[in-house]
Write an enzyme that holds these catalytic residues in place. Structure first.
Site, PDB file in Angstrom:
ATOM      1  N   GLU B  94       0.839  -1.207   0.000  1.00  0.00           N
ATOM      2  CA  GLU B  94       0.000   0.000   0.000  1.00  0.00           C
ATOM      3  C   GLU B  94       0.868   1.249   0.000  1.00  0.00           C
ATOM      4  OE1 GLU B  94      -0.831  -2.667   1.538  1.00  0.00           O
ATOM      5  OE2 GLU B  94      -2.852  -3.062   0.810  1.00  0.00           O
ATOM      6  N   HIS B 163      -9.681  -5.869  10.566  1.00  0.00           N
ATOM      7  CA  HIS B 163     -10.364  -5.691   9.292  1.00  0.00           C
ATOM      8  C   HIS B 163     -11.682  -4.965   9.466  1.00  0.00           C
ATOM      9  CE1 HIS B 163      -7.518  -8.883   8.371  1.00  0.00           C
ATOM     10  NE2 HIS B 163      -7.766  -8.750   7.090  1.00  0.00           N
TER      11      HIS B 163
END
Lengths: 473, 371
Positions: B94, B163
């Site tokens: 990322e 998450h």
């Protein structure tokens, strides 16, 4: 004061297109990136216990050790081993019987460092005497360019001295010198073209000097006045110039932007995660980028031995599949030659290149640092006097008869005078207007900021003695 | 007398913003004249498709967005249509691909970066905040960053602590960023198109569980020129007794709560925030001045959350209008547990919203004979 934003769309697309073309070629799911096989990846070959296939390698549809029975015979296999190999995703590898770990480099087998001039400013003649290496050592530089490089290195030295003093006198809040590393930024800039976008760290104002940033423009930024292109929003030394293709200095490293266009990236923070992602991406996308590392021995007070245990940075480039070189960063000619070559490789071959300059940070990290607290004075003196890149290059330039003492003192005193004038003028110039605190947060100033601006004006009007008088409202 | 004075004084600031009380109604104009049903997924896909078609500078980047058609199939068909130059599958870094995208935006492209979830975007937070959000300001207007960061935000179903976090309040506290949170398909289409066209960096918070939900949309919404204004909330349901603010999935819960409250004689006004930064303070305050009671609903952690900001805004602008303390419904102040029963307890449910609204109305028993 308008600056054009240089669009590098074609560069970006070129880089991505290249990456994706190659990627599409290997998409078939083949385990072998570099070979074009027509067989599906793991195809069982007929059992051939003792004989070797003609192509010399085996493929297995299982990766279990038991599927391998090549070693059932007693014969000495060391000689034929390198013909034997395995196909895994990523390519063909030969295998070995010996349980040897690749040792980290010792002090004996470090990557050698390229240099052209010796410590006395004399071109080193290759001892091997062959023409090729002789030619490689020849400085490929004109008198004009060499003199310009030297002059800008001197101006950088003088600029650093004066601005540093100004900070010590309390006229500037902060400053950061390039002392000891003048050759790197100036000679690199000389080897690039003015179109090459440079993404600096913070010790490369030599690039700006080479490209024509004036002493007054440096001073305006340091004093944060209304002529500062940064509108007084950044600390001193955070220069930027759209016109000169020099990215505004920002303290955190923003690495990967490098990968999409062709640019020179100067960095010193090779421990940031970004560094690794950036090198990796550049290699995979085959981006024409030159990564430059000023390995000056210190990260503020952290010595390189506490930063990493690898052989400097040059081997890290290799680890990412990037052609790399180690260069004597205090040798202006070596810097020039290597950046020129690196740039050519990047442009013509469309791939990244890493250049590690070995050097020494003579000055303190910044005006907020006192490096005598963590390193010995005589070490600093040694590098300042005997290993000085400016005087070393001066010796070569003078040796060619292109420079002399008179011109030296004239240049230094003229630069000093210009700097003092620039500082006085910048200091006297008005600060940016109050509204500049609120603009450019977004494309259009939102209502809450407009409100706050009005409120602030009201407050200043009501309590003028609580606010500095030199901020135009 | 005091109340009239305070009303006049407080009314000034809304007027200074140029908002007349009636003007907020335009933002709530209902586009759903019931033409067809569109899932949020289809809405996002069509928005991306149309914006990429209209502007060749728009490109998509992210893990699995190309060949795999998108981890949640939001980018389905786009690689085939626009090719690998404009739909880029990235390696799993990322920090890496966000940095590249921001750099591309510096140079004039308009990247749309997909994070598989915003939890993973934390790997790239330096680039989102330092390289994207602050750059226009720090470069004194010379480098603009027309980038969109999008992906699922908040809890899904049984995906655990790493998450499930909601990042709305983190991003919304940063000047330089715009933060959007769509609920319906109309929101998804209109806000994503607006985000892509916007010159500032936009964080676009979707919700995994809403992707498959279908909403009726009008022909106007399906038009390729459709876009919603950034910074304007929508009154999903008008009411007069209590204002309930929510965003993303919680809007659906708030609407269900409003149905339940309605049967008990409490008329709740549900505001779909749509835009977390800039927050539509005018709409929220106008609604509270009408209802005099406020319940804020969000999935994320309570401390320093979106509800805290809304509460402060109302206290600053409309204190005199409040008849009860502001009720704040948020997720539990714990990392999200995995077990289904615990997860349910850690997230706001419809019952929680109903109870809060009733507390704000000083009632916890049905108003049977009172009227």
């Amino acid at each position: 004061m308008a600056f054009r934003v240089i669009t590098m769309k074609s560069g970006a697309m070129m880089a991505t297109a290249r990456y994706l073309t190659r990627r599409n070629m290997t998409h078939g799911g083949s385990c072998c990136g570099n070979h074009h096989h027509h067989h599906p990846p793991f195809e069982r070959k007929k059992q051939q216990s003792c004989s070797r296939s003609l192509s010399g390698f085996w493929r297995f549809n299982s990766t279990k050790a038991s599927a391998v029975d090549v070693y059932s015979s007693d014969e000495d296999v060391t000689n034929t081993n390198h013909h034997q190999g395995l196909d895994f995703p990523g390519g063909h590898v030969s295998y070995t019987h010996s349980l040897n770990f690749i040792s980290k480099s010792s002090t004996q087998n470090r990557v050698p460092c390229y240099r052209v001039l010796d410590d006395n400013g004399v071109v080193i003649r290759s001892s091997s005497g062959d023409l090729e290496s002789q030619l490689q050592q020849q400085p490929l530089i004109s008198q004009q360019t060499a003199l310009k490089i030297y002059r800008e290195m001197v101006r950088l030295q003088v600029m650093d001295t004066i601005f540093y003093e100004a900070q010590r006198q309390g006229r500037l809040s902060f400053y950061l010198t390039s002392t000891g590393e003048e050759a790197i930024s100036v000679a690199s800039a000389a080897a690039l073209s003015s179109d090459d976008v440079v993404m600096p760290q913070y010790r490369e104002p030599g690039v700006l000097l080479w490209r024509g940033f004036s002493l007054r423009e440096f001073a305006d930024q340091c004093f944060g006045n209304k002529d500062d292109y940064g509108k007084g929003r950044q600390m001193p030394i955070h220069y930027g110039s759209n016109k000169l293709n020099y990215f505004t200095v920002s303290s955190p490293l923003a690495f990967e932007e490098a990968c999409m266009t062709q640019l020179l990236l100067c960095l010193n923070s090779y421990l940031q995660g970004d560094f690794h992602a950036g090198l990796n991406f550049a290699a995979v996308t085959e981006s024409p980028v030159v990564f430059v590392c000023r390995n000056n021995g210190w990260a503020i007070s952290t010595n390189v031995s506490e930063q990493f245990r690898s052989d400097g940075i040059v081997v890290k480039g290799q680890a990412y599949g990037i052609d790399s070189i180690r260069v004597d960063g205090n040798d202006a000619l070596a810097v020039y030659n290597s950046i020129r070559a690196a740039r050519q490789m990047a442009v013509n071959q469309g791939k990244p290149v890493l250049v590690e300059f070995l050097t020494y940070r003579v000055g303190h990290h910044s005006t907020s640092d006192d490096s005598t607290k963590y390193r010995p004075m005589d070490e600093i003196e040694h590098w300042k006097v005997t290993r000085n890149p400016v005087s070393r290059f001066r010796k070569w330039v003078e040796g060619n008869g292109w420079w002399n003492e008179d011109e030296e003192s004239e240049l230094r005193s003229a630069t000093r005078k210009q700097l003092l004038q620039a500082i006085q003028a910048a200091e006297r110039t008005e600060k940016p207007f109050l509204e500049e605190m609120f603009t450019d947060v977004y494309d259009e100033t939102p209502s809450n900021l407009r409100e706050q601006q009005e409120q602030l004006r009201e407050i200043i009007k009501r309590h003028p003695k609580d606010y500095p008088s030199d901020i135009p409202v | 007398m005091f109340r009239i004075l305070t009303q006049r004084v407080l009314g000034q600031s809304l007027l200074q913003q140029g908002i007349r009380p009636g003007a907020v109604a335009s933002a709530s104009r209902c586009f759903a004249s019931a033409a067809k049903d569109l899932t949020v997924r289809e809405a996002l896909n069509s928005a991306l498709n149309e914006e990429m078609s209209a502007d060749p500078r728009v490109l998509l980047m992210g893990e699995e967005v190309g060949e795999y058609q998108g981890a949640y199939k939001i980018t389905k068909g786009l690689l085939d249509k626009y090719g690998p130059d404009r739909v880029l599958d990235t390696p799993i870094t990322e920090a890496g691909f966000t940095g590249i995208a921001v750099g591309a935006a510096y140079h004039g492209l308009r990247p749309v970066v997909e994070f598989m979830t915003f939890n993973f975007a934390m790997q790239a937070i330096d680039h989102i905040i330092n390289s994207a959000a602050k750059t226009y300001y720090m470069s004194a207007g010379q480098i603009s960053v027309p980038i969109v960061f999008r992906g699922p935000n908040g809890a899904a179903a049984g995906v655990g602590a790493q998450h499930s976090q909601c990042y709305a309040s983190w991003y919304a506290s940063c000047p330089g960023l715009k933060v959007l949170a769509p609920y319906s398909s109309e929101d998804a289409r209109g806000l994503l198109k607006a985000a892509i066209r916007d010159p500032d960096p936009v964080v676009f918070l979707e919700n995994e569980l809403l992707y498959g939900e279908a909403f009726p949309v009008s022909a106007e919404v399906l038009d390729s020129n459709f876009a919603l204004p950034i910074g304007k909330a929508k009154i999903e349901r008008e009411g007069k007794d209590v204002t309930i603010t929510a965003f993303s999935k919680m809007v659906g819960f708030a609407l269900k709560a409003a149905e339940i409250l309605d049967k008990e004689g409490i008329s709740a006004e549900v505001i779909n925030l749509r835009s977390i930064r800039p927050l539509d303070r005018a709409a929220i305050n106008a609604s509270v001045r009408k209802t005099n009671r406020l319940v804020t609903v969000e999935e994320g952690f309570p401390q320093h959350g979106v509800g805290a900001e809304i509460c402060t805004s109302v206290v600053e602008e409309s204190f005199g209008y409040l008849d009860a303390p502001v009720e704040r419904i948020a997720g539990a102040d714990v990392p999200m547990p995995y077990a289904a029963n615990l997860e349910r307890l850690a997230l706001p449910q419809v019952e929680d919203i109903v109870r809060a609204a009733k507390r704000a109305c000083y009632r916890s028993v049905p108003m049977a004979a009172a009227v």
